[in-house]
Design a protein around this motif. Structure first.
Motif, PDB file in Angstrom:
ATOM      1  N   ARG A  24       0.821  -1.216   0.000  1.00 31.96           N
ATOM      2  CA  ARG A  24       0.000   0.000   0.000  1.00 31.96           C
ATOM      3  C   ARG A  24       0.853   1.264   0.000  1.00 31.96           C
ATOM      4  O   ARG A  24       0.524   2.246  -0.676  1.00 31.96           O
ATOM      5  CB  ARG A  24      -0.937  -0.001   1.208  1.00 31.96           C
ATOM      6  N   LEU A  25       1.956   1.254   0.795  1.00 33.19           N
ATOM      7  CA  LEU A  25       2.842   2.419   0.780  1.00 33.19           C
ATOM      8  C   LEU A  25       3.445   2.621  -0.607  1.00 33.19           C
ATOM      9  O   LEU A  25       3.591   3.753  -1.071  1.00 33.19           O
ATOM     10  CB  LEU A  25       3.963   2.262   1.817  1.00 33.19           C
ATOM     11  N   THR A  26       3.777   1.522  -1.277  1.00 33.31           N
ATOM     12  CA  THR A  26       4.345   1.611  -2.617  1.00 33.31           C
ATOM     13  C   THR A  26       3.344   2.194  -3.601  1.00 33.31           C
ATOM     14  O   THR A  26       3.708   2.986  -4.483  1.00 33.31           O
ATOM     15  CB  THR A  26       4.798   0.217  -3.091  1.00 33.31           C
ATOM     16  N   GLU A  27       2.088   1.834  -3.451  1.00 33.46           N
ATOM     17  CA  GLU A  27       1.045   2.390  -4.322  1.00 33.46           C
ATOM     18  C   GLU A  27       0.851   3.880  -4.045  1.00 33.46           C
ATOM     19  O   GLU A  27       0.653   4.675  -4.962  1.00 33.46           O
ATOM     20  CB  GLU A  27      -0.269   1.633  -4.112  1.00 33.46           C
ATOM     21  N   ALA A  28       0.919   4.249  -2.756  1.00 39.14           N
ATOM     22  CA  ALA A  28       0.722   5.657  -2.384  1.00 39.14           C
ATOM     23  C   ALA A  28       1.941   6.508  -2.709  1.00 39.14           C
ATOM     24  O   ALA A  28       1.822   7.710  -2.994  1.00 39.14           O
ATOM     25  CB  ALA A  28       0.408   5.759  -0.895  1.00 39.14           C
ATOM     26  N   LEU A 191       9.162   4.541   4.301  1.00 35.89           N
ATOM     27  CA  LEU A 191       8.832   4.799   5.701  1.00 35.89           C
ATOM     28  C   LEU A 191       9.135   6.238   6.099  1.00 35.89           C
ATOM     29  O   LEU A 191       8.363   6.865   6.831  1.00 35.89           O
ATOM     30  CB  LEU A 191       9.589   3.824   6.606  1.00 35.89           C
ATOM     31  N   ILE A 192      10.257   6.776   5.610  1.00 42.96           N
ATOM     32  CA  ILE A 192      10.580   8.174   5.921  1.00 42.96           C
ATOM     33  C   ILE A 192       9.512   9.120   5.370  1.00 42.96           C
ATOM     34  O   ILE A 192       9.012  10.006   6.076  1.00 42.96           O
ATOM     35  CB  ILE A 192      11.955   8.558   5.341  1.00 42.96           C
ATOM     36  N   LEU A 193       9.167   8.940   4.109  1.00 39.07           N
ATOM     37  CA  LEU A 193       8.193   9.839   3.483  1.00 39.07           C
ATOM     38  C   LEU A 193       6.811   9.686   4.100  1.00 39.07           C
ATOM     39  O   LEU A 193       6.080  10.669   4.260  1.00 39.07           O
ATOM     40  CB  LEU A 193       8.152   9.586   1.978  1.00 39.07           C
ATOM     41  N   HIS A 194       6.453   8.460   4.472  1.00 38.63           N
ATOM     42  CA  HIS A 194       5.173   8.250   5.150  1.00 38.63           C
ATOM     43  C   HIS A 194       5.168   8.985   6.492  1.00 38.63           C
ATOM     44  O   HIS A 194       4.181   9.639   6.852  1.00 38.63           O
ATOM     45  CB  HIS A 194       4.932   6.759   5.357  1.00 38.63           C
ATOM     46  N   GLY A 195       6.279   8.912   7.217  1.00 40.70           N
ATOM     47  CA  GLY A 195       6.366   9.597   8.508  1.00 40.70           C
ATOM     48  C   GLY A 195       6.431  11.104   8.379  1.00 40.70           C
ATOM     49  O   GLY A 195       5.886  11.834   9.206  1.00 40.70           O
ATOM     50  N   ARG A 196       7.070  11.576   7.340  1.00 41.58           N
ATOM     51  CA  ARG A 196       7.248  13.023   7.161  1.00 41.58           C
ATOM     52  C   ARG A 196       5.972  13.719   6.714  1.00 41.58           C
ATOM     53  O   ARG A 196       5.694  14.853   7.137  1.00 41.58           O
ATOM     54  CB  ARG A 196       8.369  13.273   6.136  1.00 41.58           C
ATOM     55  N   TYR A 197       5.177  13.051   5.862  1.00 43.06           N
ATOM     56  CA  TYR A 197       4.037  13.738   5.247  1.00 43.06           C
ATOM     57  C   TYR A 197       2.661  13.192   5.640  1.00 43.06           C
ATOM     58  O   TYR A 197       1.659  13.828   5.352  1.00 43.06           O
ATOM     59  CB  TYR A 197       4.179  13.692   3.720  1.00 43.06           C
ATOM     60  N   THR A 198       2.607  12.035   6.284  1.00 45.01           N
ATOM     61  CA  THR A 198       1.314  11.476   6.696  1.00 45.01           C
ATOM     62  C   THR A 198       1.288  11.139   8.185  1.00 45.01           C
ATOM     63  O   THR A 198       0.434  11.618   8.920  1.00 45.01           O
ATOM     64  CB  THR A 198       0.973  10.210   5.878  1.00 45.01           C
ATOM     65  N   CYS A 199       2.245  10.348   8.638  1.00 44.04           N
ATOM     66  CA  CYS A 199       2.265   9.894  10.032  1.00 44.04           C
ATOM     67  C   CYS A 199       3.130  10.827  10.868  1.00 44.04           C
ATOM     68  O   CYS A 199       4.110  10.413  11.492  1.00 44.04           O
ATOM     69  CB  CYS A 199       2.783   8.451  10.083  1.00 44.04           C
ATOM     70  N   TRP A 207      -6.676  10.083   8.569  1.00 43.58           N
ATOM     71  CA  TRP A 207      -7.822  10.025   7.658  1.00 43.58           C
ATOM     72  C   TRP A 207      -7.402   9.793   6.208  1.00 43.58           C
ATOM     73  O   TRP A 207      -8.220   9.371   5.397  1.00 43.58           O
ATOM     74  CB  TRP A 207      -8.647  11.305   7.757  1.00 43.58           C
ATOM     75  N   ARG A 208      -6.126  10.028   5.883  1.00 45.83           N
ATOM     76  CA  ARG A 208      -5.674   9.772   4.524  1.00 45.83           C
ATOM     77  C   ARG A 208      -4.529   8.744   4.482  1.00 45.83           C
ATOM     78  O   ARG A 208      -3.823   8.632   3.486  1.00 45.83           O
ATOM     79  CB  ARG A 208      -5.248  11.062   3.836  1.00 45.83           C
ATOM     80  N   CYS A 209      -4.391   8.002   5.563  1.00 48.33           N
ATOM     81  CA  CYS A 209      -3.319   7.016   5.660  1.00 48.33           C
ATOM     82  C   CYS A 209      -3.685   5.740   4.902  1.00 48.33           C
ATOM     83  O   CYS A 209      -4.756   5.171   5.142  1.00 48.33           O
ATOM     84  CB  CYS A 209      -3.031   6.680   7.122  1.00 48.33           C
ATOM     85  N   PRO A 210      -2.825   5.237   4.025  1.00 51.62           N
ATOM     86  CA  PRO A 210      -3.145   4.033   3.254  1.00 51.62           C
ATOM     87  C   PRO A 210      -3.117   2.748   4.076  1.00 51.62           C
ATOM     88  O   PRO A 210      -3.591   1.713   3.615  1.00 51.62           O
ATOM     89  CB  PRO A 210      -2.064   4.003   2.168  1.00 51.62           C
ATOM     90  N   VAL A 211      -2.563   2.814   5.298  1.00 51.97           N
ATOM     91  CA  VAL A 211      -2.491   1.595   6.124  1.00 51.97           C
ATOM     92  C   VAL A 211      -3.267   1.768   7.431  1.00 51.97           C
ATOM     93  O   VAL A 211      -2.984   1.109   8.422  1.00 51.97           O
ATOM     94  CB  VAL A 211      -1.021   1.219   6.418  1.00 51.97           C
ATOM     95  N   ILE A 212      -4.278   2.629   7.428  1.00 57.68           N
ATOM     96  CA  ILE A 212      -5.001   2.960   8.651  1.00 57.68           C
ATOM     97  C   ILE A 212      -5.607   1.731   9.326  1.00 57.68           C
ATOM     98  O   ILE A 212      -5.620   1.623  10.552  1.00 57.68           O
ATOM     99  CB  ILE A 212      -6.101   4.019   8.374  1.00 57.68           C
ATOM    100  N   ASP A 213      -6.082   0.766   8.534  1.00 57.33           N
ATOM    101  CA  ASP A 213      -6.725  -0.409   9.130  1.00 57.33           C
ATOM    102  C   ASP A 213      -5.718  -1.450   9.604  1.00 57.33           C
ATOM    103  O   ASP A 213      -6.069  -2.347  10.374  1.00 57.33           O
ATOM    104  CB  ASP A 213      -7.682  -1.052   8.119  1.00 57.33           C
ATOM    105  N   ILE A 214      -4.453  -1.325   9.183  1.00 55.24           N
ATOM    106  CA  ILE A 214      -3.407  -2.232   9.640  1.00 55.24           C
ATOM    107  C   ILE A 214      -2.698  -1.667  10.866  1.00 55.24           C
ATOM    108  O   ILE A 214      -2.301  -2.403  11.770  1.00 55.24           O
ATOM    109  CB  ILE A 214      -2.379  -2.469   8.514  1.00 55.24           C
ATOM    110  N   CYS A 215      -2.567  -0.371  10.909  1.00 56.32           N
ATOM    111  CA  CYS A 215      -1.847   0.326  11.969  1.00 56.32           C
ATOM    112  C   CYS A 215      -2.453   0.053  13.342  1.00 56.32           C
ATOM    113  O   CYS A 215      -3.674   0.060  13.512  1.00 56.32           O
ATOM    114  CB  CYS A 215      -1.868   1.824  11.681  1.00 56.32           C
ATOM    115  N   ARG A 216      -1.582  -0.164  14.344  1.00 65.41           N
ATOM    116  CA  ARG A 216      -2.022  -0.456  15.713  1.00 65.41           C
ATOM    117  C   ARG A 216      -2.183   0.801  16.559  1.00 65.41           C
ATOM    118  O   ARG A 216      -2.558   0.721  17.727  1.00 65.41           O
ATOM    119  CB  ARG A 216      -1.024  -1.394  16.390  1.00 65.41           C
ATOM    120  N   PHE A 217      -1.932   1.971  15.986  1.00 66.76           N
ATOM    121  CA  PHE A 217      -2.001   3.218  16.757  1.00 66.76           C
ATOM    122  C   PHE A 217      -3.438   3.529  17.144  1.00 66.76           C
ATOM    123  O   PHE A 217      -4.354   3.455  16.346  1.00 66.76           O
ATOM    124  CB  PHE A 217      -1.447   4.371  15.908  1.00 66.76           C
ATOM    125  N   GLU A 218      -3.631   3.892  18.410  1.00 66.43           N
ATOM    126  CA  GLU A 218      -4.937   4.343  18.916  1.00 66.43           C
ATOM    127  C   GLU A 218      -4.708   5.469  19.922  1.00 66.43           C
ATOM    128  O   GLU A 218      -3.732   5.447  20.671  1.00 66.43           O
ATOM    129  CB  GLU A 218      -5.671   3.181  19.610  1.00 66.43           C
TER     130      GLU A 218
END
Length: 225
Positions: A24-28, A191-199, A207-218
């Motif tokens: 999913r990160l690769t697609e995004a 992972l860097i770009l995901h952390g810098r611009y989304t996470c 709300w725009r995270c491609p792995v929101i349903d996999i992520c364990r963050f609450e």
């Protein structure tokens, strides 16, 4: 009774979830690459050394003119520490970094014929170069399947459950063990770009995270307002 062995950190995600995570990160992020500006292995090394405790954008602003006249170790030595400081004075710790850049340039000429070595041990022996910097250079300049753990990757890996760890080396070790083979080289930038611009640290854009349903963050931040 024998002492209890400390449990080694491991991913909180299943193998299928990890595969899906990177797919999913690769697609995004279809073209993951460094935000640092460089033209060869040497300027990349210098840029990464300068980026410690600084933003890539700030490093780029400082090095654009520098890299117009300095493309190799001898040119950096000819420039000299004082003029180098003038170029990078907007970057944190610029005095120490200027000393390190001149010293590593001298070491490259004396020990490696002016070339950046394709070797972790040799890279880490250079002034101002630690494991993270070596990982970045090996990954970008030489295509190694390394994953440098910076603050963004450390946060993403602990927050999502992908590769929990108390320190960057623990996170790196878990990552290297669990990243699926097709994603081992691009994983660093994904992972860097995901952390810098989304996470992001304070208000992740869940709300725009491609792995929101996999992520364990609450609790997830689902409000874009």
């Amino acid at each position: 009774m024998p002492p209890t062995r400390a449990r080694r950190p491991r991913s909180r995600l299943s193998k299928d979830e990890i595969e899906d995570f990177f797919a999913r990160l690769t697609e995004a992020i279809p073209d993951p690459k460094s935000d640092l500006e460089y033209s060869n292995a040497y300027t990349l090394l210098v840029a990464v050394v300068l980026s410690a405790q600084a933003t890539d954008a700030g490093v780029n602003r400082a090095t654009r003119k520098l890299f117009e006249e300095v493309l190799n170790p001898q040119a950096m030595i000819d420039l000299g520490e004082e003029r180098l400081r003038e170029h990078i004075k907007t970057i944190g710790l610029f005095n120490t970094k200027a000393k390190n850049v001149i010293a590593l340039s001298e070491a490259l000429i004396q020990l490696h014929g002016g070339q950046v070595p394709d070797n972790r041990e040799a890279l880490e022996a250079l002034p101002g170069v630690g494991r993270k910097t070596a990982n970045v250079v090996l990954n970008i300049a030489f295509g190694h399947d390394t994953c440098a753990v910076d603050t963004h990757i450390f946060r993403v890996c602990n927050r999502t459950g992908l590769a929990p760890g108390k320190d960057v080396r623990q996170v790196e070790d878990v990552l290297i063990a669990v990243i699926p083979k097709p994603y081992r080289h691009p994983a660093h930038h994904l992972l860097i770009l995901h952390g810098r611009y989304t996470c992001m640290a304070r208000k992740p854009h869940c709300w725009r995270c491609p792995v929101i349903d996999i992520c364990r963050f609450e609790p997830k931040n689902v409000n874009p307002g």
